[in-house]
Scaffold this active site. Sequence first.
Site, PDB file in Angstrom:
ATOM      1  N   SER A 132      19.430  12.053 -31.776  1.00 28.33           N
ATOM      2  CA  SER A 132      18.206  11.267 -31.982  1.00 28.33           C
ATOM      3  C   SER A 132      17.907  11.036 -33.469  1.00 28.33           C
ATOM      4  CB  SER A 132      17.006  11.980 -31.342  1.00 28.33           C
ATOM      5  OG  SER A 132      15.816  11.300 -31.698  1.00 28.33           O
TER       6      SER A 132
ATOM      7  N   THR B 199      12.626  11.476 -24.228  1.00 32.59           N
ATOM      8  CA  THR B 199      13.799  10.631 -24.040  1.00 32.59           C
ATOM      9  C   THR B 199      14.560  11.079 -22.799  1.00 32.59           C
ATOM     10  OG1 THR B 199      15.714   9.661 -25.174  1.00 32.59           O
ATOM     11  CG2 THR B 199      15.254  11.965 -25.659  1.00 32.59           C
TER      12      THR B 199
ATOM     13  N   LYS C  13      11.863  10.867 -18.776  1.00 30.47           N
ATOM     14  CA  LYS C  13      10.735   9.927 -18.852  1.00 30.47           C
ATOM     15  C   LYS C  13       9.935   9.840 -17.558  1.00 30.47           C
ATOM     16  CE  LYS C  13      12.504   7.249 -22.670  1.00 30.47           C
ATOM     17  NZ  LYS C  13      13.031   5.998 -23.182  1.00 30.47           N
TER      18      LYS C  13
ATOM     19  N   ASN D 152       7.267   7.624 -22.598  1.00 26.35           N
ATOM     20  CA  ASN D 152       8.109   8.005 -23.755  1.00 26.35           C
ATOM     21  C   ASN D 152       7.285   8.565 -24.910  1.00 26.35           C
ATOM     22  OD1 ASN D 152       6.978   5.748 -25.047  1.00 26.35           O
ATOM     23  ND2 ASN D 152       8.916   5.175 -26.007  1.00 26.35           N
TER      24      ASN D 152
ATOM     25  N   GLY E 228      17.190   3.769 -14.951  1.00 27.12           N
ATOM     26  CA  GLY E 228      16.610   5.036 -15.390  1.00 27.12           C
ATOM     27  C   GLY E 228      15.312   4.808 -16.141  1.00 27.12           C
TER      28      GLY E 228
ATOM     29  N   ASN F 138      22.482  -1.048 -10.676  1.00 27.40           N
ATOM     30  CA  ASN F 138      22.571   0.331 -11.170  1.00 27.40           C
ATOM     31  C   ASN F 138      23.671   1.063 -10.425  1.00 27.40           C
ATOM     32  OD1 ASN F 138      21.511   2.556 -12.773  1.00 27.40           O
ATOM     33  ND2 ASN F 138      20.814   3.444 -10.829  1.00 27.40           N
TER      34      ASN F 138
ATOM     35  N   ALA G 175      20.243   2.856  -4.785  1.00 27.49           N
ATOM     36  CA  ALA G 175      18.879   3.118  -4.304  1.00 27.49           C
ATOM     37  C   ALA G 175      17.872   3.049  -5.446  1.00 27.49           C
ATOM     38  CB  ALA G 175      18.819   4.484  -3.621  1.00 27.49           C
TER      39      ALA G 175
ATOM     40  N   TYR H 223      22.568   2.542 -29.517  1.00 27.05           N
ATOM     41  CA  TYR H 223      22.954   2.115 -30.864  1.00 27.05           C
ATOM     42  C   TYR H 223      24.072   3.037 -31.325  1.00 27.05           C
ATOM     43  CZ  TYR H 223      19.539   5.804 -31.297  1.00 27.05           C
ATOM     44  OH  TYR H 223      18.858   6.980 -31.107  1.00 27.05           O
TER      45      TYR H 223
ATOM     46  N   GLY I  55      20.349  -1.396 -29.860  1.00 24.74           N
ATOM     47  CA  GLY I  55      19.010  -0.851 -29.658  1.00 24.74           C
ATOM     48  C   GLY I  55      18.337  -0.314 -30.912  1.00 24.74           C
TER      49      GLY I  55
END
Length: 276
Positions: A18, A65, A69, A90, A133, A155, A159, A218, A240
Amino acid sequence: MSTTTPWYAVFGQPVSHSRSPVIHAAFAAQQGTTLRYERMDCPSGGLRAALTEARTQGLAGANITLPLKAEAVSLCARLSLRAERAGAVNTLVPLSEGGWLGDNTDGAGLLQDLLARQQLAIAGRRLLLIGAGGAAAGVLPALLDQMPAMVAIVNRSPARAQELARRHGVHALAWEALSTAGSFDLVVHASAAGLGGTLPALPETLIAPGASACELSYGAAARPFLDWARAAGAKRVVDGLGMLVEQAALAYAQWHGTRPQTEPVYQQLRQDLPLP
Ligand code: NDP
């Protein structure tokens, strides 16, 4: 009166990559101040205990993160409207009466980057969202507010795509149906696959002539999708990094009451993390 110095943190797993500590330190420096911002490794199911412990030690605000979330939603005493719409949190802001206000700055952060910095249009476009997600849930309401012509979600676990699509009245696609799903003007990759250096098989027909592709990750994690998008003919590709800085600025404003300047911090990070 507590003598504990207020501090901030991002909770998640993995969290070692991060950049949030660097970003928040840069925002604080703009205000001529410093702050303590930690990375807190926290597994699924562990957020409540981790937050309780951290708050006794002066935690004054937190970012959440992956994969926490959705878990964070149930721990909040109150939710902002955008966190409620997203079903994902977030940003945690301490409430004076105790407990946390849960917010979600991902969607507004993405829009700020795509619309203002990248000058991309969303209105009237056909949009494909890959992933279901916390990040996908966070950005979908904001993307819908821009009035795209249509939105489809795909995804790995069908589901989850169906549930997210049902919640917002958009289409869920099965992975096997992608080759006959037609093409899209904007493909947003919001899965975590890139963190493992992989990308699920995607047909190149998904990219319409002149289309743009946006990866929420990123650095190295963004490369598999952005390479695929370029090979499929995308006219513009975006990672990102801009969203990361913008969503952080919105969280910073919640905690400190001032909105920092994002462009210098974005340019500073971009030097270390060129578009893959
Ligand atoms: P979550 O753990 O909540 O969700 C992960 C998502 O990725 C799920 O849809 C999951 O599918 C999917 N996924 C994971 N591994 C694979 C794989 N190998 N193949 C296909 N699909 C996979 O994570 P988040 O939604 O919070 O984060 C997703 C990504 O977005 C991360 O890379 C994160 O770094 C990035 N992000 C960037 C932000 C920014 O500011 N730039 C902000 C938020 C996130 P399934 O449901 O089947 O498990």
